[in-house]
Motif scaffolding. Sequence first.
Motif, PDB file in Angstrom:
ATOM      1  N   ILE A 189       0.849  -1.184   0.000  1.00 40.24           N
ATOM      2  CA  ILE A 189       0.000   0.000   0.000  1.00 40.24           C
ATOM      3  C   ILE A 189       0.889   1.239   0.000  1.00 40.24           C
ATOM      4  CG2 ILE A 189      -1.754   1.309   1.249  1.00 40.24           C
ATOM      5  CD1 ILE A 189      -2.691  -1.347   2.474  1.00 40.24           C
ATOM      6  N   VAL A 190       0.718   2.091  -0.998  1.00 42.27           N
ATOM      7  CA  VAL A 190       1.448   3.354  -1.081  1.00 42.27           C
ATOM      8  C   VAL A 190       0.439   4.480  -0.921  1.00 42.27           C
ATOM      9  CG1 VAL A 190       2.911   4.836  -2.490  1.00 42.27           C
ATOM     10  CG2 VAL A 190       3.199   2.348  -2.586  1.00 42.27           C
ATOM     11  N   SER A 191       0.594   5.246   0.141  1.00 46.37           N
ATOM     12  CA  SER A 191      -0.344   6.323   0.444  1.00 46.37           C
ATOM     13  C   SER A 191       0.324   7.678   0.237  1.00 46.37           C
ATOM     14  CB  SER A 191      -0.825   6.201   1.900  1.00 46.37           C
ATOM     15  OG  SER A 191      -1.648   7.291   2.252  1.00 46.37           O
ATOM     16  N   VAL A 192      -0.286   8.517  -0.616  1.00 45.69           N
ATOM     17  CA  VAL A 192       0.211   9.869  -0.842  1.00 45.69           C
ATOM     18  C   VAL A 192      -0.396  10.781   0.210  1.00 45.69           C
ATOM     19  CG1 VAL A 192       0.368  11.796  -2.460  1.00 45.69           C
ATOM     20  CG2 VAL A 192       0.488   9.435  -3.299  1.00 45.69           C
ATOM     21  N   GLU A 193       0.483  11.437   0.988  1.00 49.41           N
ATOM     22  CA  GLU A 193       0.041  12.268   2.109  1.00 49.41           C
ATOM     23  C   GLU A 193       0.854  13.552   2.125  1.00 49.41           C
ATOM     24  OE1 GLU A 193       0.678   9.787   5.501  1.00 49.41           O
ATOM     25  OE2 GLU A 193      -0.506   8.116   4.702  1.00 49.41           O
ATOM     26  N   CYS A 194       0.610  14.398   3.125  1.00 53.60           N
ATOM     27  CA  CYS A 194       1.433  15.578   3.339  1.00 53.60           C
ATOM     28  C   CYS A 194       2.435  15.293   4.440  1.00 53.60           C
ATOM     29  CB  CYS A 194       0.573  16.786   3.717  1.00 53.60           C
ATOM     30  SG  CYS A 194      -0.085  17.643   2.285  1.00 53.60           S
ATOM     31  N   ASN A 195       3.586  15.951   4.394  1.00 49.15           N
ATOM     32  CA  ASN A 195       4.615  15.627   5.372  1.00 49.15           C
ATOM     33  C   ASN A 195       4.337  16.182   6.766  1.00 49.15           C
ATOM     34  OD1 ASN A 195       5.144  18.319   5.024  1.00 49.15           O
ATOM     35  ND2 ASN A 195       7.184  18.041   4.126  1.00 49.15           N
ATOM     36  N   ASN A 196       3.217  16.909   6.937  1.00 50.25           N
ATOM     37  CA  ASN A 196       2.861  17.369   8.282  1.00 50.25           C
ATOM     38  C   ASN A 196       1.757  16.517   8.909  1.00 50.25           C
ATOM     39  OD1 ASN A 196       0.783  18.146   6.649  1.00 50.25           O
ATOM     40  ND2 ASN A 196       0.667  20.269   7.371  1.00 50.25           N
ATOM     41  N   GLN A 197       1.417  15.410   8.216  1.00 47.32           N
ATOM     42  CA  GLN A 197       0.416  14.504   8.780  1.00 47.32           C
ATOM     43  C   GLN A 197       1.076  13.496   9.711  1.00 47.32           C
ATOM     44  OE1 GLN A 197      -1.944  14.491   4.560  1.00 47.32           O
ATOM     45  NE2 GLN A 197      -2.057  12.639   5.776  1.00 47.32           N
ATOM     46  N   SER A 198       0.263  12.903  10.563  1.00 43.90           N
ATOM     47  CA  SER A 198       0.773  11.860  11.449  1.00 43.90           C
ATOM     48  C   SER A 198       1.286  10.706  10.599  1.00 43.90           C
ATOM     49  CB  SER A 198      -0.326  11.372  12.392  1.00 43.90           C
ATOM     50  OG  SER A 198      -1.412  10.854  11.654  1.00 43.90           O
ATOM     51  N   ARG A 199       2.213   9.973  11.133  1.00 45.57           N
ATOM     52  CA  ARG A 199       2.874   8.920  10.363  1.00 45.57           C
ATOM     53  C   ARG A 199       1.915   7.888   9.832  1.00 45.57           C
ATOM     54  NH1 ARG A 199       7.324  10.022   8.179  1.00 45.57           N
ATOM     55  NH2 ARG A 199       7.827   7.813   8.075  1.00 45.57           N
ATOM     56  N   ARG A 200       0.836   7.617  10.558  1.00 47.19           N
ATOM     57  CA  ARG A 200      -0.120   6.622  10.094  1.00 47.19           C
ATOM     58  C   ARG A 200      -1.433   6.795  10.842  1.00 47.19           C
ATOM     59  NH1 ARG A 200       1.090   0.169   9.277  1.00 47.19           N
ATOM     60  NH2 ARG A 200      -0.897  -0.368   8.355  1.00 47.19           N
ATOM     61  N   CYS A 201      -2.519   6.661  10.127  1.00 47.41           N
ATOM     62  CA  CYS A 201      -3.821   6.815  10.770  1.00 47.41           C
ATOM     63  C   CYS A 201      -4.040   5.699  11.784  1.00 47.41           C
ATOM     64  CB  CYS A 201      -4.946   6.780   9.725  1.00 47.41           C
ATOM     65  SG  CYS A 201      -4.858   8.148   8.547  1.00 47.41           S
ATOM     66  N   ALA A 202      -4.659   6.059  12.895  1.00 52.77           N
ATOM     67  CA  ALA A 202      -4.842   5.086  13.975  1.00 52.77           C
ATOM     68  C   ALA A 202      -5.725   3.928  13.572  1.00 52.77           C
ATOM     69  CB  ALA A 202      -5.433   5.789  15.192  1.00 52.77           C
ATOM     70  N   THR A 203      -6.601   4.170  12.602  1.00 51.62           N
ATOM     71  CA  THR A 203      -7.532   3.107  12.199  1.00 51.62           C
ATOM     72  C   THR A 203      -6.869   2.060  11.320  1.00 51.62           C
ATOM     73  OG1 THR A 203      -8.198   4.459  10.310  1.00 51.62           O
ATOM     74  CG2 THR A 203      -9.524   4.640  12.321  1.00 51.62           C
ATOM     75  N   GLU A 204      -5.653   2.339  10.845  1.00 50.11           N
ATOM     76  CA  GLU A 204      -4.983   1.412   9.932  1.00 50.11           C
ATOM     77  C   GLU A 204      -4.161   0.405  10.730  1.00 50.11           C
ATOM     78  OE1 GLU A 204      -4.333   4.110   5.961  1.00 50.11           O
ATOM     79  OE2 GLU A 204      -2.922   4.290   7.623  1.00 50.11           O
ATOM     80  N   GLN A 205      -4.665  -0.769  10.813  1.00 47.02           N
ATOM     81  CA  GLN A 205      -3.978  -1.818  11.557  1.00 47.02           C
ATOM     82  C   GLN A 205      -3.711  -3.027  10.668  1.00 47.02           C
ATOM     83  OE1 GLN A 205      -2.927  -1.257  14.569  1.00 47.02           O
ATOM     84  NE2 GLN A 205      -3.957   0.716  14.793  1.00 47.02           N
ATOM     85  N   SER A 206      -3.760  -2.816   9.343  1.00 51.72           N
ATOM     86  CA  SER A 206      -3.627  -3.940   8.419  1.00 51.72           C
ATOM     87  C   SER A 206      -2.190  -4.453   8.408  1.00 51.72           C
ATOM     88  CB  SER A 206      -4.032  -3.518   7.007  1.00 51.72           C
ATOM     89  OG  SER A 206      -3.210  -2.466   6.576  1.00 51.72           O
ATOM     90  N   PRO A 207      -2.002  -5.727   8.086  1.00 51.45           N
ATOM     91  CA  PRO A 207      -0.668  -6.323   8.107  1.00 51.45           C
ATOM     92  C   PRO A 207       0.154  -6.030   6.853  1.00 51.45           C
ATOM     93  CG  PRO A 207      -2.285  -7.981   7.515  1.00 51.45           C
ATOM     94  CD  PRO A 207      -3.056  -6.734   7.824  1.00 51.45           C
ATOM     95  N   GLN A 208      -0.461  -5.398   5.846  1.00 50.54           N
ATOM     96  CA  GLN A 208       0.263  -5.186   4.601  1.00 50.54           C
ATOM     97  C   GLN A 208       1.438  -4.221   4.785  1.00 50.54           C
ATOM     98  OE1 GLN A 208      -3.065  -4.598   4.886  1.00 50.54           O
ATOM     99  NE2 GLN A 208      -4.189  -5.543   3.209  1.00 50.54           N
ATOM    100  N   LYS A 209       2.352  -4.294   3.846  1.00 46.00           N
ATOM    101  CA  LYS A 209       3.456  -3.326   3.825  1.00 46.00           C
ATOM    102  C   LYS A 209       2.870  -1.963   3.482  1.00 46.00           C
ATOM    103  CE  LYS A 209       7.967  -2.308   1.809  1.00 46.00           C
ATOM    104  NZ  LYS A 209       8.565  -2.011   3.117  1.00 46.00           N
ATOM    105  N   TYR A 210       3.163  -0.972   4.294  1.00 46.84           N
ATOM    106  CA  TYR A 210       2.576   0.354   4.143  1.00 46.84           C
ATOM    107  C   TYR A 210       3.690   1.356   3.869  1.00 46.84           C
ATOM    108  CZ  TYR A 210      -0.295   4.454   5.270  1.00 46.84           C
ATOM    109  OH  TYR A 210      -0.985   5.652   5.225  1.00 46.84           O
ATOM    110  N   VAL A 211       3.572   2.082   2.763  1.00 43.98           N
ATOM    111  CA  VAL A 211       4.579   3.071   2.372  1.00 43.98           C
ATOM    112  C   VAL A 211       3.915   4.440   2.356  1.00 43.98           C
ATOM    113  CG1 VAL A 211       6.159   3.841   0.566  1.00 43.98           C
ATOM    114  CG2 VAL A 211       5.829   1.391   0.974  1.00 43.98           C
ATOM    115  N   ARG A 212       4.548   5.372   3.017  1.00 47.64           N
ATOM    116  CA  ARG A 212       4.024   6.735   3.094  1.00 47.64           C
ATOM    117  C   ARG A 212       4.815   7.619   2.130  1.00 47.64           C
ATOM    118  NH1 ARG A 212       5.287  11.211   6.443  1.00 47.64           N
ATOM    119  NH2 ARG A 212       3.471  12.505   6.944  1.00 47.64           N
ATOM    120  N   LEU A 213       4.151   8.159   1.116  1.00 45.47           N
ATOM    121  CA  LEU A 213       4.769   9.038   0.135  1.00 45.47           C
ATOM    122  C   LEU A 213       4.373  10.467   0.497  1.00 45.47           C
ATOM    123  CD1 LEU A 213       6.510   8.478  -2.403  1.00 45.47           C
ATOM    124  CD2 LEU A 213       4.444   8.702  -3.764  1.00 45.47           C
ATOM    125  N   ALA A 214       5.270  11.163   1.187  1.00 45.70           N
ATOM    126  CA  ALA A 214       4.941  12.475   1.743  1.00 45.70           C
ATOM    127  C   ALA A 214       5.227  13.595   0.748  1.00 45.70           C
ATOM    128  CB  ALA A 214       5.731  12.715   3.023  1.00 45.70           C
TER     129      ALA A 214
END
Length: 458
Positions: free
Chosen positions: A210-235
Amino acid sequence: MHTHDMDMSHNPITKLTRQLIDFFAIYPDKEDAPRLQRYGELIRYHNEDLVELGDLSIAASKINWICFSQKNGMLLRIDSDQLLPDEESMEQLLEHSKQWLFPLLSVSKLRKERYALRFQRAPIIAYVLDSILQQGDTYGQVKKLENSNDENMPTLCLILHEKFAEIDGGNIKELHKFRAKQLFLIVRRLLNYDHYRLVEPEDKTDDTIIVSVECNNQSRRCATEQSPQKYVRLACGPVLEPTKKTATMLTSSSYMALRSNDMLLIAMHRHGVRECGKGTDLERLMQRLGHAAVIVDLFEVRHGTGATVVRNGSGSSKGANYVLYNSARLETLLRTFAAQVNAGVYEPLPPLEKIDLSLLEDELDWQLIYGYLLSFPELVESTLMQLLQGQCAVHLLVRYIVNLASLFSRYYRNKQILVQKRSNLMPVLYARIYLVKAVRQVLNSALALLGIQPVDYM
């Protein structure tokens, strides 16, 4: 006929590098040989100063190669302190290169402990023009498996953070949100060139990246996301004012209007344009140029860093205008050639296999073909190389289109492409028309990745 092996890598530079390294080093277990990505000082492919530096250069010292080999689990074949200690070893490399995708022409010693390698030009020219003109928009793309649902293909889910999900074209949104939306769209287009199979969120599995496009001032990961998949944050970084370096209050629509006006002023200064009434072709052209300028402004720096808005027309507007001016020049040149064929001034363009491509071996032709057209697949691959580490080098695409436009402009000034009709000049004309077609195709493909439309006239 100019043909090439249909099983060749979509990125010929990757294959060439592998063949070069295999001459100097060996993997104990070739089955597990990793894909090499970056070579640092070891191997440099050049697109400037080719006469002096060679088409590529390699480190001459054994120490550099030992460090590289140990890092990649390889064994170095050489015993001497220098990689190619004498003429005999250079001749062995030249002889061995006859088995390569593209054979070498010469090897020579450079200053600063490097060797310059130069390729035979004819095979590369034939390969590049044939590949681009046959493959068109798919040039540089990884060949997908015939069954796109093959379970062996890695899956990737690209998502835009919910904060930006409601954006409809970004017309009235803050500029940093527009930038994030554009980054999402650019990465999605780039992924069409890669080996991943894109899936929607509802179709992801535990193995999906999972590659999520976000802003670099957002929290590192939403609290509701607890999935086991590899998660990549594209800030995506902020958009700043030029002097105070504070976040701009401009909306995307107001900034687009500002940059379109900058383009109009440039057109008035350069071409003597006086009017731009609403609904006119000129107004639509200026809007397209304004959009291109905004994309260049936002992505000429790394996406994770702050981009700076342009005020008073000073900044990168010349870059976007310059690129599309040369896009229009390519279209005009080919349109003029077609009109002169229809008027009987020139004979119709012969098939590529009947063209004498040796006429494209001089330095400017070669720099376009080798330095830019051949390297387009490598460019696209490089933009995605660190995606799973949260980086996408979109700024390399911007740099590429500006440099390609600049080189073509120099080519256009130095070459009299549409020559007078004389039998001895026609072969040169036809060869150059094919090169112009290839440049147009690659430039348009690079622009399309950025979401920029080419222009027909300026």
